[in-house]
Structure formats: structure tokens, C-alpha cells
Design a protein around this motif. Structure first.
Motif, short mmCIF file in Angstrom:
data_model
loop_
_atom_site.label_atom_id
_atom_site.label_comp_id
_atom_site.label_asym_id
_atom_site.label_seq_id
_atom_site.Cartn_x
_atom_site.Cartn_y
_atom_site.Cartn_z
N CYS A 140 54.15 47.06 54.13
CA CYS A 140 55.09 47.68 53.21
C CYS A 140 56.20 46.69 52.86
CB CYS A 140 55.69 48.95 53.83
SG CYS A 140 54.46 50.24 54.10
N GLY A 141 56.44 46.53 51.57
CA GLY A 141 57.51 45.66 51.13
C GLY A 141 57.10 44.21 50.99
N ALA A 142 55.92 43.84 51.50
CA ALA A 142 55.48 42.44 51.40
C ALA A 142 54.75 42.25 50.09
CB ALA A 142 54.54 42.11 52.56
N PRO A 143 54.99 41.14 49.38
CA PRO A 143 54.31 40.92 48.11
C PRO A 143 52.84 40.64 48.34
CG PRO A 143 55.56 38.98 48.74
CD PRO A 143 55.92 40.05 49.72
N ALA A 144 51.99 41.22 47.51
CA ALA A 144 50.54 40.98 47.61
C ALA A 144 50.26 39.60 47.03
CB ALA A 144 49.77 42.04 46.82
N PRO A 145 49.26 38.89 47.57
CA PRO A 145 48.91 37.58 47.02
C PRO A 145 48.44 37.70 45.59
CG PRO A 145 47.24 38.35 48.55
CD PRO A 145 48.39 39.28 48.68
N ARG A 146 48.72 36.67 44.80
CA ARG A 146 48.30 36.67 43.40
C ARG A 146 46.80 36.52 43.31
NH1 ARG A 146 47.26 32.96 39.61
NH2 ARG A 146 47.77 31.25 41.03
N ARG A 147 46.16 37.41 42.56
CA ARG A 147 44.71 37.37 42.40
C ARG A 147 44.37 37.50 40.92
NH1 ARG A 147 43.77 35.27 47.08
NH2 ARG A 147 43.91 36.66 48.86
N SER A 148 43.09 37.30 40.62
CA SER A 148 42.60 37.60 39.29
C SER A 148 42.62 39.11 39.12
CB SER A 148 41.17 37.07 39.13
OG SER A 148 41.16 35.67 39.26
N PRO A 149 42.54 39.63 37.88
CA PRO A 149 42.54 41.07 37.66
C PRO A 149 41.47 41.75 38.51
CG PRO A 149 42.74 39.93 35.57
CD PRO A 149 42.48 38.87 36.63
N ARG A 150 41.87 42.86 39.16
CA ARG A 150 40.97 43.56 40.07
C ARG A 150 40.41 44.81 39.41
NH1 ARG A 150 39.39 40.17 44.05
NH2 ARG A 150 41.03 39.64 45.51
N ARG A 151 39.36 45.34 40.02
CA ARG A 151 38.77 46.59 39.57
C ARG A 151 39.72 47.74 39.85
NH1 ARG A 151 35.33 43.50 42.35
NH2 ARG A 151 33.39 42.83 41.40
N HIS A 152 39.62 48.80 39.04
CA HIS A 152 40.50 49.94 39.21
C HIS A 152 39.88 51.01 40.11
CE1 HIS A 152 43.38 48.42 36.35
NE2 HIS A 152 42.44 48.28 35.43
N SER A 153 38.55 51.03 40.27
CA SER A 153 37.92 52.05 41.10
C SER A 153 38.21 51.77 42.57
CB SER A 153 36.41 52.07 40.87
OG SER A 153 35.81 50.89 41.41
N VAL A 154 38.20 52.84 43.36
CA VAL A 154 38.44 52.68 44.80
C VAL A 154 37.36 51.79 45.40
CG1 VAL A 154 38.52 53.90 47.01
CG2 VAL A 154 39.60 54.90 44.99
N ARG A 155 36.11 52.03 45.04
CA ARG A 155 35.02 51.22 45.57
C ARG A 155 35.22 49.74 45.20
NH1 ARG A 155 30.97 48.99 43.07
NH2 ARG A 155 29.05 48.42 44.16
N GLY A 156 35.62 49.48 43.96
CA GLY A 156 35.84 48.10 43.53
C GLY A 156 36.97 47.44 44.28
N GLN A 157 38.04 48.19 44.53
CA GLN A 157 39.16 47.63 45.27
C GLN A 157 38.77 47.32 46.71
OE1 GLN A 157 42.41 50.39 44.83
NE2 GLN A 157 42.41 50.22 42.60
#
Length: 230
Positions: free
Chosen positions: A17-34
């Protein structure tokens, strides 16, 4: 593996919580994709240990989702050769031997070297300059020592170059081989930032050779690039 051990192994997958997520390419929006993206990052980063068994319910609890999207993601990874199904237990992360990596490198060379040589002759030299941002992205990830980001940008670079051949099936097959060669890590193999940087530098050198239509250098760089070093 006990639930407590599995939870500890999976903690790097989700930012605190509060930590920045690493920069990635655009991710999928579905739960399975994530979930699939997170598991691929974990495999690339060595957070999922080769030979260990991980159950879908335990991983699902960690992600805060139902077991179904985790099982679906793991089934896809099984199809890609990254994990193996263990009946009534879960999924075992596959082990990569040095011989397997060498065989993958050989197959990739057989497939891609002729294509690279053909592209060197067919593509206008000035067009290769447009691919430099892709090579620069791999270099930036390498300098940061971010193996997961490096492997993703590395695949994007190769997909983009091969895409100039105009054969989508070639890109799909080559990318599958590329992914299999990237992870899981071979037993006892560690990744050094220096290895990533050296690998990234080959991308720039390859673009220079392609633009110069230097076929000998294109072939030697492509073969050397496939050597399993990262």
C-alpha cells in the motif's frame, strides 16, 4: 508447499500500500489477464521457484480473487511450458536445463537468422532508425536491473523487427520460442545487470548492421544474441 510459504513467495508480486507500481507496458483489464501478467513477471524475476508447486487457491487468496482466474492463467502458462499441472495439488514451475536453453537458442537461430538477412537486403536503411526507441527501452530496463521489464521490452523489440517481414505466423511462433527461452530460469542460473546491459547493446549494434546491410555482422550478432545468457 505450505500456505505460509507460498504467501511469502508471492509477496513481491503485489505492490505494498502506498508503494508505486513498476512502470510496465499497458496491461490487460480482465482479472485473468492481470493475474497472468503478474505471474509472468514473477517467473521472469525468479520469484516463483523452479520445481516448487503452487496451488491456485493459495495464489487466489494472495491476489484477493477467486481461484478460477488463477487456474485459467496457470493453464495458459502450462500451455507455454512455464509450469506443469500436478493433479490435486496445483502447478509446478518447470525447470529449464542448460541443454534445453541451448536447444531453444538453436531453433530460434534456424528460424530468425534467415529472416534477418532477408530484411537487411529488403528494408530501406533509413527505416531502421524508427526502431531505435524499442532498443533504447531494453537498454533503460537493463541499466535499472529490472529483469521483468527487460524481458518484456526485449520481446517487443524482436516482435517489431520480425513484423517487418509481413508474416504474422512467423511473429507468433518466434515469440513463443522467445518466451520459452526467457523463463523459468535455468537451475542455478542468476541474472546480472551486466548481462542485461550487454544483451541490450546488441540490439543497437544489430540495427546498425541492418541499416548498413552488413550481412556477415547481422548473422553473427543474431546468432550470438540467442546464446542463453540472461
Amino acid at each position: 508447499m505450505e500456505q505460509s510459504e507460498a504467501r511469502a513467495a508471492m509477496e513481491p508480486l503485489m505492490p505494498s500500500c502506498g508503494a508505486p507500481a513498476p512502470r510496465r507496458s499497458p496491461r490487460r483489464h480482465s482479472v485473468r489477464g492481470q493475474i497472468l501478467d503478474a505471474l509472468r513477471d514473477a517467473l521472469a524475476g525468479g520469484e516463483l521457484t523452479p520445481g516448487e508447486v503452487y496451488s491456485a487457491p493459495v495464489l487466489a487468496e494472495r491476489f484477493g480473487v477467486s481461484p478460477t482466474p488463477v487456474r485459467e492463467a496457470m493453464q495458459q502458462l502450462a500451455g507455454e511450458g512455464a509450469v506443469e499441472v500436478v493433479p490435486n495439488r496445483g502447478f509446478r514451475v518447470a525447470r529449464r536445463s542448460e541443454r534445453e536453453l541451448a536447444e531453444l537458442a538453436e531453433v530460434r537461430a534456424l528460424l530468425e537468422v534467415p529472416v534477418m538477412l532477408s530484411l537487411a537486403e529488403a528494408v530501406a536503411p533509413e527505416r531502421w532508425a524508427g526502431l531505435r526507441p524499442f532498443a533504447e527501452a531494453t537498454a533503460a530496463a537493463a541499466v535499472r536491473g529490472d529483469r521483468a521489464a527487460y524481458l518484456e521490452s526485449d520481446r517487443t523489440f524482436h516482435q517489431t523487427v520480425l513484423g517487418l517481414a509481413g508474416n504474422q505466423q512467423l511473429v507468433i511462433v518466434a515469440d513463443d520460442l522467445h518466451r520459452r527461452a526467457q523463463w523459468p530460469l535455468a537451475c542455478g542460473r542468476a541474472t546480472r545487470t551486466a548481462d542485461l546491459v550487454a544483451d541490450a547493446e546488441e540490439h543497437m549494434a544489430l540495427l546498425d548492421a541492418l541499416a548498413a546491410r552488413d550481412l556477415d555482422t547481422v548473422e553473427s550478432l543474431t546468432r550470438a544474441h540467442f546464446a542463453p545468457t540472461v
